[in-house]
Design an enzyme around this catalytic site. Structure first.
Site, mmCIF file in Angstrom:
data_model
loop_
_atom_site.group_PDB
_atom_site.id
_atom_site.type_symbol
_atom_site.label_atom_id
_atom_site.label_comp_id
_atom_site.label_asym_id
_atom_site.label_seq_id
_atom_site.Cartn_x
_atom_site.Cartn_y
_atom_site.Cartn_z
ATOM 1 N N GLY A 22 0.976 -1.556 3.177
ATOM 2 C CA GLY A 22 -0.433 -1.221 3.015
ATOM 3 C C GLY A 22 -0.794 -1.090 1.552
ATOM 4 O O GLY A 22 0.066 -1.168 0.676
ATOM 5 N N PRO A 36 -2.080 0.519 -2.063
ATOM 6 C CA PRO A 36 -1.588 1.705 -2.762
ATOM 7 C C PRO A 36 -2.402 2.938 -2.366
ATOM 8 O O PRO A 36 -3.584 2.833 -2.075
ATOM 9 C CB PRO A 36 -1.838 1.383 -4.237
ATOM 10 N N GLY A 37 -1.733 4.083 -2.360
ATOM 11 C CA GLY A 37 -2.439 5.334 -2.100
ATOM 12 C C GLY A 37 -2.795 5.565 -0.650
ATOM 13 O O GLY A 37 -3.600 6.421 -0.328
ATOM 14 N N GLY A 41 -0.625 6.558 1.494
ATOM 15 C CA GLY A 41 0.264 7.594 2.000
ATOM 16 C C GLY A 41 1.626 7.108 2.440
ATOM 17 O O GLY A 41 2.374 7.852 3.074
ATOM 18 N N LYS A 42 2.006 5.890 2.070
ATOM 19 C CA LYS A 42 3.280 5.345 2.536
ATOM 20 C C LYS A 42 4.470 6.147 2.021
ATOM 21 O O LYS A 42 5.367 6.504 2.765
ATOM 22 C CB LYS A 42 3.415 3.876 2.096
ATOM 23 N N THR A 43 4.443 6.402 0.723
ATOM 24 C CA THR A 43 5.567 7.126 0.137
ATOM 25 C C THR A 43 5.551 8.585 0.560
ATOM 26 O O THR A 43 6.577 9.149 0.927
ATOM 27 C CB THR A 43 5.500 7.052 -1.396
ATOM 28 N N SER A 84 -9.062 -18.179 5.108
ATOM 29 C CA SER A 84 -10.019 -17.405 5.888
ATOM 30 C C SER A 84 -11.441 -17.558 5.362
ATOM 31 O O SER A 84 -12.370 -17.000 5.897
ATOM 32 C CB SER A 84 -9.610 -15.949 5.945
ATOM 33 N N LYS A 109 -10.629 -5.945 5.820
ATOM 34 C CA LYS A 109 -11.813 -6.717 5.457
ATOM 35 C C LYS A 109 -13.079 -6.020 5.938
ATOM 36 O O LYS A 109 -14.064 -5.915 5.209
ATOM 37 C CB LYS A 109 -11.735 -8.109 6.082
#
Ligand code: ADP
Length: 765
Positions: free
Chosen positions: A344, A346-347, A349-351, A664, A707
């Site tokens: 996903g 940045p920011g 919440g993955k980490t 797309s 999108k």
């Protein structure tokens, strides 16, 4: 013949050895002592009491001699003769020792003159040495009796600080030259120790003196260190510390052997050698690792969910998946499960959710960043032959975690790149392979380590740049980004309290209104995640901290006005809806690794001869889309086909769109061209995404949630999407679906009709 066991004495031929009378008398038994009695001195290996001696207690070489004096001051003098091989030792019930012996001949490889010279030098040294002490006069009496190096060694033996083995080595040495050297080493060394202790004499410059001095200092240091250690057991020296750590660390067999080998080298080299730093670092590293297997504990799913909810707002799909994983781990009694890949912007919440998972599991957390890693050795370590060798990032992470089963977040796996130094991706493959990772061998460590209990979580912005084999090993979980409403909750419940706490602002003296947060979200950030939002909030709190500090009694209420006035940032210029709609320009939707974006497809005719010019960030795929769009428009509007022949067509897609995402834009391109040729202006509040085949069929695209979220952010009211993407709508936030009218289409003609370019009854495109 009397057999006298001795320990820790220098024995050499043709010397006088002094014993206490009771010691020799005990060995003589009933026989009693008499001058002239034959004696043999044999050396014990350990300092055993007389009663515990066995035939195995002795070294094989002794020395024969005779009693020359029994004096009334309590000592016996034994004059030594030649060295002997002792055999068939028997110890009687009365503790008397019997043995057979044969003479052991010296190798007479020293000339008389060399011997005299050596003795002369030694006596000189001894005299100089003695001069530093107040007993110098009585020393002279002893020195006059010394007529050989061997005698000197025996006389000085009681004062010398060398081990029993070193003393025996002098006796056991057959070569006279070598024996003389051993004696010199011991004696010079001894005198140096005395010198340092007394600081009586200036240092000697000669090379061999320097060496003896060094050895003496070492010995002295060892001795002092021992004393210090006894006084402060907590400061045990490095060697002892490592010995202890190796013994207690629970290392596997190979690792222990390797560590002991390195430790031995460290002992031999001493702390001054250039190698010692490297050896120390290695031992420090391997003994700092946890080699113990941690117990797999049963995790309470409800509690785990509570912790995940506490740390992060929303992300329900992700949390569900994590709970499933924990359940499986519980059932299988395993500490690691499938490898999750969080993908996903940045920011999102993955980490930080990785950290939260560790908390939910009650395990240690460690983050390893892989961004910019391009050498295999970054993952697997450098061999130790290499200067500045280091362990790889994986083992380094394990060491930092202090346990063998941390939750390890491997950040930015999409940013690995290969170089001539091997592929880090294939090394990572081995790390993540449950079949292989129980014996992962870091080059630096050079011994296997079991990674099978580590729970690996990877993060990435996109899966496109992750090599296929690596991707196959992981289970992808999408983090789609947050809607403004979700961001508001995250800001209110997490970011603001955290930031205030970090700045030392008490909740009672500052309040941030929801309107203010909405303002920050809409006017000062434009992102899928909340990283920028967090920065803005931190920044605002920091600015306001100054106000609070100067006027501590006034409560600060943060309103949208306060935000505009105080925030140290410029409002974002949103690429919002075009102010002046134009024919030939259509709003498209793009996906980028940092979230969705809207973009304008601009088309224009210029005087020319039918060439197509494409500018902006367009990949090859997009160029193909453009060709298809041109052909389609020519067939849809046959009467306008002439325009393409008479003019040059210029297509421009402004920056921001990522080349990869070309396809797309198919329906947006076709619509833009249709608008251009017909002169019909398309409402810029209408956005569209989808690929088009030559016959006009609309084919599906990726990244729909991102999108549409970007469309909502930009103020789009209507969006056309491929009918085959309808399934993805379940991942689109409700508030987005409420604000945007979403129309699914299967043919590009449907779009053209809906925007009014084609009459409702027109050509069936
Ligand atoms: P990523 O790894 O996806 O780039 P991070 O995990 O570094 O993002 O998150 C950035 C910041 O945003 C962190 O401080 C994190 O706590 C916060 N954050 C992200 N998502 C949430 C959420 N759902 N709830 C609370 N805080 C969040």
């Amino acid at each position: 013949m009397i057999v006298v066991p001795v320990y820790n004495m220098i024995l050499a031929p043709n010397a006088n050895i002094y014993f206490s009378t009771p010691q020799v008398r005990r060995c003589a038994g009933d026989k009693g002592l008499a001058a002239g009695e034959r004696v043999v001195l044999i050396v014990t290996r350990d300092n055993e009491s007389y009663r515990d001696l066995t035939p195995e207690s002795f070294y094989p070489i002794g020395i024969s001699g005779e009693i020359t004096e029994i004096n009334n001051q309590g000592y016996v003098v034994i004059h030594t003769g030649y060295r002997v091989n002792v055999e068939n030792i028997e110890i009687g019930l009365d503790e008397s020792i019997r043995l057979s012996m044969s003479r052991r001949y010296d190798i007479d490889d020293m000339t008389k003159s060399v011997e005299a010279e050596k003795l002369e030098g030694m006596l000189d040294e001894m005299r100089k040495y003695a001069a530093g002490f107040e007993w110098a006069d009585s020393a002279e009496y002893w020195l006059r009796q010394i007529d050989s190096l061997e005698r000197a060694a025996c006389v000085m033996s009681p004062w010398m600080d060398i081990s029993n083995e070193e003393r025996y080595a002098i006796l056991a040495e057959d070569s006279r030259t070598r024996r003389a050297e051993l004696i010199e080493e011991a004696l010079y060394g001894f005198m140096e120790v005395g010198r340092i202790t007394n600081e009586a004499m200036s240092s000697q410059q000669e090379e061999h003196q320097k060496m003896y001095r060094e050895q003496a200092i070492k010995r002295q240091i060892e001795h002092l260190q021992k004393e210090l250690d006894e006084m402060h057991p907590e400061n045990v020296s490095d060697i002892q510390k490592f010995e202890q750590k190796i013994a207690t660390s629970g290392m596997n067999e190979t690792a222990r052997k390797e560590a002991e080998k390195v430790l031995n080298r460290l002992k031999q080299e001493g702390s001054q050698s250039p190698e010692s730093g490297m050896l120390y670092d290695y031992l420090d590293f391997v003994t700092g690792l946890s080699w113990k297997k941690e117990e797999a504990s049963h995790i309470d799913l409800e509690k785990a969910r509570k912790i995940l909810d506490e740390d992060h707002f929303g992300l329900n799909k992700v949390k569900d998946r994590i709970i499933q994983q924990i359940a499986v781990m519980n059932l299988r009694k395993e500490q690691s499960g499938s490898i999750l890949l969080f993908v996903g912007a940045p920011g999102t919440g993955k980490t930080s959710i990785g950290k939260s998972i560790a908390r939910a599991l009650g395990r240690e957390y460690v983050r390893v960043s892989l961004g910019g890693v391009h050498d295999e050795s970054d993952i697997r370590g450098h061999r130790r032959t290499y200067i500045g060798a280091m362990p790889g990032r994986i083992m380094d992470g394990i060491q930092k975690s202090g346990v063998s089963n941390p939750v390890m977040v491997l950040d930015e796996v999409d940013k690995l790149s290969a170089s001539y130094n091997g592929s880090p991706a294939s090394a990572l493959l081995e790390v993540l392979d449950p079949e292989q990772n129980n014996t992962f061998t870091d080059h630096y460590m050079n011994v296997p380590y079991d990674l099978s209990d580590v729970m690996f979580i990877c993060t990435a912005n996109t899966t496109d740049t992750i090599p296929e084999p690596l991707l196959n090993r992981m289970e992808v979980i999408q983090f789609t980004g947050y809607t403004p409403i979700e961001k508001l909750s995250i800001a209110r419940e997490h970011l603001v309290p955290k930031s205030m706490e970090a700045m030392g602002i008490a909740p009672s003296i500052m309040e941030v209104t929801d309107d203010a947060l909405r303002k920050i979200i809409s006017d000062y950030t434009m992102e899928a995640g909340v990283r920028g939002l967090r920065k803005r909030i931190d920044n605002l709190c920091r600015v306001l901290a100054v106000k609070i500090e100067t006027e501590p009694d006034r409560k600060v209420i943060v309103t949208p006005e306060v935000v505009d006035n105080e925030i140290d940032a410029r409002p974002i210029q949103h690429s919002r809806i075009l102010p002046e709609p134009k024919a030939g320009v259509v709003t498209g939707l793009a996906w980028t690794p940092v979230g969705g974006e809207i973009l304008y497809i601009e088309t224009m005719f210029t005087k020319g001869k039918g060439e197509t010019i494409i500018t902006g960030q367009l990949g090859d795929v997009m160029k193909e889309s453009a060709r298809i769009a041109v052909s389609l428009v020519k067939t849809l509007f046959p009467d306008k086909a002439q325009l393409f022949a008479e003019n040059d067509l210029h297509i421009h897609v402004p920056e921001g769109a990522v080349p990869k995402d070309g396809p797309s834009a198919g329906i947006a391109l076709t619509t833009a061209l249709s608008s251009l040729v017909t002169g019909h202006v398309v409402d810029p509040h209408i956005a569209m995404t989808g690929e088009v085949a030559l016959r006009g069929a609309v084919t599906p695209i990726g990244g729909l949630p991102e999108k549409l979220m970007a469309a909502e952010r930009a103020g789009i009211t209507k969006a056309f999407i491929p009918v085959e993407n309808e399934y993805d709508l379940k991942d689109v936030a409700d508030e987005v679906k409420e604000k945007i009218e979403i129309c699914t289409v299967s043919k590009v003609g449907e779009v053209l009709k809906a925007v009014g370019i084609l009459a409702a009854s027109g050509t069936a495109a």
